[in-house]
Design a protein around this motif. Structure first.
Motif, PDB file in Angstrom:
ATOM      1  N   TYR A 177       0.836  -1.203   0.000  1.00  0.00           N
ATOM      2  CA  TYR A 177       0.000   0.000   0.000  1.00  0.00           C
ATOM      3  C   TYR A 177       0.869   1.250   0.000  1.00  0.00           C
ATOM      4  O   TYR A 177       2.060   1.198   0.330  1.00  0.00           O
ATOM      5  CB  TYR A 177      -0.942   0.023   1.213  1.00  0.00           C
ATOM      6  CG  TYR A 177      -0.254  -0.061   2.558  1.00  0.00           C
ATOM      7  CD1 TYR A 177       0.124   1.086   3.257  1.00  0.00           C
ATOM      8  CD2 TYR A 177       0.005  -1.295   3.143  1.00  0.00           C
ATOM      9  CE1 TYR A 177       0.744   1.008   4.497  1.00  0.00           C
ATOM     10  CE2 TYR A 177       0.628  -1.390   4.382  1.00  0.00           C
ATOM     11  CZ  TYR A 177       0.996  -0.239   5.056  1.00  0.00           C
ATOM     12  OH  TYR A 177       1.627  -0.326   6.272  1.00  0.00           O
ATOM     13  N   VAL A 178       0.270   2.340  -0.383  1.00  0.00           N
ATOM     14  CA  VAL A 178       0.947   3.636  -0.354  1.00  0.00           C
ATOM     15  C   VAL A 178       0.696   4.255   1.016  1.00  0.00           C
ATOM     16  O   VAL A 178      -0.453   4.554   1.369  1.00  0.00           O
ATOM     17  CB  VAL A 178       0.451   4.571  -1.475  1.00  0.00           C
ATOM     18  CG1 VAL A 178       1.183   5.908  -1.414  1.00  0.00           C
ATOM     19  CG2 VAL A 178       0.640   3.919  -2.843  1.00  0.00           C
ATOM     20  N   ALA A 179       1.744   4.418   1.778  1.00  0.00           N
ATOM     21  CA  ALA A 179       1.625   4.937   3.141  1.00  0.00           C
ATOM     22  C   ALA A 179       1.432   6.457   3.120  1.00  0.00           C
ATOM     23  O   ALA A 179       1.765   7.120   2.139  1.00  0.00           O
ATOM     24  CB  ALA A 179       2.878   4.575   3.942  1.00  0.00           C
ATOM     25  N   PRO A 180       0.895   7.019   4.191  1.00  0.00           N
ATOM     26  CA  PRO A 180       0.674   8.466   4.231  1.00  0.00           C
ATOM     27  C   PRO A 180       1.949   9.279   4.417  1.00  0.00           C
ATOM     28  O   PRO A 180       1.985  10.467   4.100  1.00  0.00           O
ATOM     29  CB  PRO A 180      -0.269   8.642   5.432  1.00  0.00           C
ATOM     30  CG  PRO A 180       0.006   7.462   6.300  1.00  0.00           C
ATOM     31  CD  PRO A 180       0.315   6.325   5.363  1.00  0.00           C
ATOM     32  N   GLY A 181       3.011   8.664   4.942  1.00  0.00           N
ATOM     33  CA  GLY A 181       4.236   9.400   5.215  1.00  0.00           C
ATOM     34  C   GLY A 181       5.042   9.733   3.970  1.00  0.00           C
ATOM     35  O   GLY A 181       4.913   9.089   2.928  1.00  0.00           O
ATOM     36  N   ARG A 182       5.891  10.746   4.087  1.00  0.00           N
ATOM     37  CA  ARG A 182       6.779  11.178   2.999  1.00  0.00           C
ATOM     38  C   ARG A 182       8.216  11.229   3.502  1.00  0.00           C
ATOM     39  O   ARG A 182       8.458  11.436   4.693  1.00  0.00           O
ATOM     40  CB  ARG A 182       6.381  12.580   2.513  1.00  0.00           C
ATOM     41  CG  ARG A 182       4.941  12.722   2.051  1.00  0.00           C
ATOM     42  CD  ARG A 182       4.751  12.158   0.671  1.00  0.00           C
ATOM     43  NE  ARG A 182       3.398  12.296   0.190  1.00  0.00           N
ATOM     44  CZ  ARG A 182       3.084  12.706  -1.039  1.00  0.00           C
ATOM     45  NH1 ARG A 182       4.034  13.019  -1.893  1.00  0.00           N
ATOM     46  NH2 ARG A 182       1.827  12.785  -1.419  1.00  0.00           N
ATOM     47  N   ASP A 183       9.163  11.077   2.574  1.00  0.00           N
ATOM     48  CA  ASP A 183      10.547  11.229   2.994  1.00  0.00           C
ATOM     49  C   ASP A 183      10.886  12.717   3.063  1.00  0.00           C
ATOM     50  O   ASP A 183      10.028  13.576   2.850  1.00  0.00           O
ATOM     51  CB  ASP A 183      11.508  10.447   2.086  1.00  0.00           C
ATOM     52  CG  ASP A 183      11.688  11.068   0.697  1.00  0.00           C
ATOM     53  OD1 ASP A 183      11.120  12.146   0.425  1.00  0.00           O
ATOM     54  OD2 ASP A 183      12.397  10.452  -0.131  1.00  0.00           O
ATOM     55  N   LYS A 184      12.119  13.037   3.374  1.00  0.00           N
ATOM     56  CA  LYS A 184      12.495  14.432   3.600  1.00  0.00           C
ATOM     57  C   LYS A 184      12.389  15.297   2.346  1.00  0.00           C
ATOM     58  O   LYS A 184      12.301  16.528   2.438  1.00  0.00           O
ATOM     59  CB  LYS A 184      13.916  14.496   4.160  1.00  0.00           C
ATOM     60  CG  LYS A 184      14.027  13.952   5.580  1.00  0.00           C
ATOM     61  CD  LYS A 184      15.448  14.028   6.110  1.00  0.00           C
ATOM     62  CE  LYS A 184      15.515  13.512   7.549  1.00  0.00           C
ATOM     63  NZ  LYS A 184      16.895  13.562   8.105  1.00  0.00           N
ATOM     64  N   ALA A 185      12.381  14.652   1.180  1.00  0.00           N
ATOM     65  CA  ALA A 185      12.232  15.389  -0.070  1.00  0.00           C
ATOM     66  C   ALA A 185      10.775  15.438  -0.530  1.00  0.00           C
ATOM     67  O   ALA A 185      10.470  16.010  -1.571  1.00  0.00           O
ATOM     68  CB  ALA A 185      13.092  14.764  -1.157  1.00  0.00           C
ATOM     69  N   GLY A 186       9.865  14.803   0.247  1.00  0.00           N
ATOM     70  CA  GLY A 186       8.454  14.815  -0.108  1.00  0.00           C
ATOM     71  C   GLY A 186       8.023  13.646  -0.977  1.00  0.00           C
ATOM     72  O   GLY A 186       6.922  13.659  -1.535  1.00  0.00           O
ATOM     73  N   ARG A 187       8.871  12.636  -1.095  1.00  0.00           N
ATOM     74  CA  ARG A 187       8.523  11.476  -1.925  1.00  0.00           C
ATOM     75  C   ARG A 187       7.530  10.561  -1.219  1.00  0.00           C
ATOM     76  O   ARG A 187       7.593  10.376  -0.005  1.00  0.00           O
ATOM     77  CB  ARG A 187       9.767  10.676  -2.284  1.00  0.00           C
ATOM     78  CG  ARG A 187      10.838  11.453  -3.035  1.00  0.00           C
ATOM     79  CD  ARG A 187      12.007  10.565  -3.407  1.00  0.00           C
ATOM     80  NE  ARG A 187      13.109  11.336  -3.969  1.00  0.00           N
ATOM     81  CZ  ARG A 187      14.131  11.815  -3.251  1.00  0.00           C
ATOM     82  NH1 ARG A 187      14.178  11.572  -1.940  1.00  0.00           N
ATOM     83  NH2 ARG A 187      15.080  12.514  -3.842  1.00  0.00           N
ATOM     84  N   ALA A 188       6.638   9.965  -2.016  1.00  0.00           N
ATOM     85  CA  ALA A 188       5.687   8.993  -1.476  1.00  0.00           C
ATOM     86  C   ALA A 188       6.416   7.698  -1.120  1.00  0.00           C
ATOM     87  O   ALA A 188       7.543   7.453  -1.563  1.00  0.00           O
ATOM     88  CB  ALA A 188       4.595   8.716  -2.503  1.00  0.00           C
TER      89      ALA A 188
END
Length: 263
Positions: A91-102
Motif C-alpha cells: 500500500y501507499v503509506a501516508p508518510g513522505r521522505d524528507k524530499a516529499g517522496r511517497a
C-alpha cells in the motif's frame, strides 16, 4: 591532407523531448498517463538519452497500458484489487521522505493469495496510486518489511513485477529499503538479481541491526514520524483496507451503469 569527419552535435534535451512526443503521437493514449515533458524526461533518462531506445520504451508502455486497461483498472477490476488489498501486503503509506517522496510499503507476511495475475494487478494499482501521490517530487520509495517473512514470492511473479516496474514506471524509484531481510530471502534475491537493472540495483538499501542502527540509516532519508514503527519509524499509522479503498470502492459502484452498458 585527409581530415577526419567531425561528429554531429548531440541534440539538446528540449529537441529530444519534442522528437519523442512526435514519435509516439499516434500511439494509444489514456487520461491517467500524460505524455508531457516530465514523462519524456523519465524515459530519456532511463535510456541514457538515446532517442530510439526511449521511443521504443515509451511506445511499449503506451501499448501495454492500452492492452492492460490501466486507466480503468478500478472501474473494471476493483473486486480483484479489493481481495488482494485486504491484508495490507502492499500500500501507499501516508508518510513522505524528507524530499516529499511517497512511500510504498510491502509486507510479504500478509500475502493472502496465490494468484499470479491478481498480484501483478494489485502492484499496478498501487503504483498508479503512488503516481497520483507524487506532487513536485516524481519519484517514490519502497520499504519492504520482512518481519514475519515465511516464504518467497514465486519467481514468475517476481520477474513479472520487476519487468512491470522497470519497463513501464522508469525513473520512478528513488530507493528500495529492505528492512531485516532474512537469509531465506537473500537466496531468492540471488536468483532474481540478474533480472534487476544495474541502476535499480544501486538503489537498494539493506536496513538491519539494532533499532539504533536501523534508525541511523532511515534518518538519512526520513523524519521518523513519517514511517511506521514496524519498519523503524515512530508513526502509529495502521493500514485499514476499508478506509484505504473507500474512494475507489465508491468509484467502482458509481461506474456500474457504464459496465452494464458495455456488456
Amino acid at each position: 591532407m585527409a581530415w577526419g569527419r567531425s561528429k554531429a552535435p548531440k541534440p539538446d534535451e528540449a529537441t529530444l523531448i519534442s522528437s519523442l512526443k512526435d514519435a509516439v503521437k499516434d500511439e494509444p493514449q489514456d487520461s491517467s498517463f500524460i505524455v508531457d515533458d516530465a514523462c519524456c524526461k523519465r524515459y530519456l533518462r532511463a535510456r541514457n538519452h538515446d532517442l530510439a531506445k526511449a521511443t521504443n520504451m515509451l511506445r511499449a508502455t503506451l501499448r501495454w497500458r492500452a492492452a492492460y486497461g490501466t486507466a480503468n483498472i478500478v472501474r473494471d477490476k476493483f473486486p480483484i484489487i479489493e481481495k488482494e488489498a485486504a491484508t495490507g501486503k502492499t500500500y501507499v503509506a501516508p508518510g513522505r521522505d524528507k524530499a516529499g517522496r511517497a512511500t510504498i510499503i510491502m509486507r510479504s507476511k500478509h500475502e493472502n493469495t496465490n494468484d499470479h495475475d491478481g498480484n501483478v494487478l494489485h502492484l499496478v494499482y498501487q503504483m498508479e496510486r503512488a503516481v497520483k501521490a507524487c506532487d513536485k517530487e516524481e519519484k517514490w520509495n519502497i520499504v519492504i518489511d520482512f518481519n514475519g517473512y515465511a516464504k518467497n514470492t514465486p519467481l514468475k511473479t517476481s520477474k513479472a513485477v520487476l519487468s512491470t516496474m522497470q519497463d513501464h514506471y522508469p525513473e520512478r524509484l528513488n530507493k528500495a529499503f529492505l528492512v531485516d531481510a532474512p537469509w531465506l530471502f537473500l537466496g531468492a534475491f540471488k536468483l532474481i538479481s540478474p533480472f534487476i537493472d544495474p541502476v535499480t540495483r544501486k538503489k537498494i538499501v539493506f536496513v538491519k541491526g539494532s533499532a539504533e542502527k536501523r534508525a541511523a540509516v532511515l534518518l538519512e532519508h526520513y523524519d521518523l514520524d513519517q514511517l511506521e514503527k514496524a519498519v523503524g519509524g515512530a508513526s502509529d499509522y495502521v493500514y485499514d483496507a476499508e478506509a484505504y479503498l473507500a474512494d475507489d470502492r465508491a468509484a467502482y459502484e458509481a461506474a456500474k451503469p457504464e459496465r452494464v452498458a458495455s456488456l
